[in-house]
Design an enzyme around this catalytic site. Structure first.
Site, PDB file in Angstrom:
ATOM      1  N   SER A   1       0.972  -1.118  -0.024  1.00  0.00           N
ATOM      2  CA  SER A   1      -0.114  -0.029  -0.007  1.00  0.00           C
ATOM      3  C   SER A   1       0.855   1.450  -0.089  1.00  0.00           C
ATOM      4  CB  SER A   1      -0.986  -0.051   1.238  1.00  0.00           C
ATOM      5  OG  SER A   1      -1.684   1.277   1.258  1.00  0.00           O
TER       6      SER A   1
ATOM      7  N   TYR B   1      -2.227  -0.251  10.044  1.00  0.00           N
ATOM      8  CA  TYR B   1      -2.067  -0.839   8.673  1.00  0.00           C
ATOM      9  C   TYR B   1      -0.854  -0.223   8.063  1.00  0.00           C
ATOM     10  CZ  TYR B   1      -3.704  -1.356   3.809  1.00  0.00           C
ATOM     11  OH  TYR B   1      -4.133  -1.628   2.372  1.00  0.00           O
TER      12      TYR B   1
END
Length: 267
Positions: free
Chosen positions: A129, A142
């Site tokens: 990501s 995250y």
């Protein structure tokens, strides 16, 4: 013979787009989910695999190798989201996201590497990501889990390169998927010191996903990488400002970069 591809987390979102696109290009694609349902609705074969259960990973990989005789490409896509202030988020949930996004991905790599070493060829593409390149407020866990997978990609790439295997990361920005529905959201506690800014940022995150790019862009990038003789180690796929934010972090003093992020997230 067309190449055999394993795509984890292929029941929806980015994983489904990648698996469907590669199947349309003539690859022999196997998608996975924890509990495959309505398999007939997919253009590729769906099999059971839970990245938190090593036995299911080994069974899925063994099934593909027995059926096909080889395994050429792993798209390590299965993962989960998490939001919340660090102080308010249960530590057990923190461990779960690392077990899924980092250790789960590592276990799938470990399962396919013996076959790829035997073949003296293979490609592993870890879906990370853009958030993994920076510590984002209320998404720190995250960011950390995906950032760790970026570094594991770099390390593994060097370890296996002379064995004929390539390990690559592709970092997506915001895409129009159902990822928000599958996130663990730390509750917005009434007495939390972070109540107002956290709630505002939850709304902002959902808006970003709804206005995100079409996941087909990720599929096209993966296809391009698979057909590149000497691929890079890291790829980023997202909007201009998402990718530019990584450049800014590299060139700006950290206090100035932090101020830009805080202004963006209204902190």
């Amino acid at each position: 013979m067309s190449k055999v591809v394993l795509v984890t987390g292929a029941s929806s979102g980015i994983g489904n787009s990648i698996a469907t696109f590669l199947q349309s290009k003539g690859y022999r694609v196997y998608g996975t989910s924890r509990n495959p349902k309505n398999s007939a609705s997919f253009s590729f074969e769906m099999i059971a695999l839970d990245v938190l259960k090593v036995a299911t990973i080994q069974q899925a990989v063994a099934y593909i190798i027995k059926k096909e005789g080889n395994l050429d490409v792993l798209i390590n896509n299965a993962g989960m989201g998490i939001t919340g202030p660090i102080e308010d988020t249960p530590t057990d949930e923190m461990r779960k996201v690392f077990d899924t996004n980092l250790f789960g991905a590592i276990d799938v790599m470990k399962a396919v590497l013996p076959q790829m070493r035997k073949q003296k060829s293979g490609i592993i593409i870890n879906i990370t990501s853009i958030a993994g390149y920076m510590g984002l407020p209320f998404r720190g866990l995250y960011s950390a889990s995906k950032g760790a997978l970026e570094l594991i990609t770099e390390a593994t790439s060097m370890e296996v390169k002379n064995l004929g295997i390539r390990v690559i990361s592709v970092a997506p920005g915001d895409f129009a998927t159902n990822i928000a529905a599958g996130r663990y959201h730390t509750p917005v506690f009434e007495k939390s010191a972070y109540k107002a800014p956290y709630q505002a940022n939850l709304d902002l995150m959902d808006a970003h996903v709804q206005g995100g790019l079409d996941p087909i862009e990720m599929a096209k990038t993966v296809y391009q990488i698979m057909n590149t003789t000497n691929p890079k180690i890291h790829y980023k796929v997202g909007g201009f400002m998402e990718k530019f934010s990584i450049v800014l972090k590299r060139i700006l003093p950290d206090t100035i970069y932090q101020k830009l992020l805080m202004n963006h997230y209204k902190l």
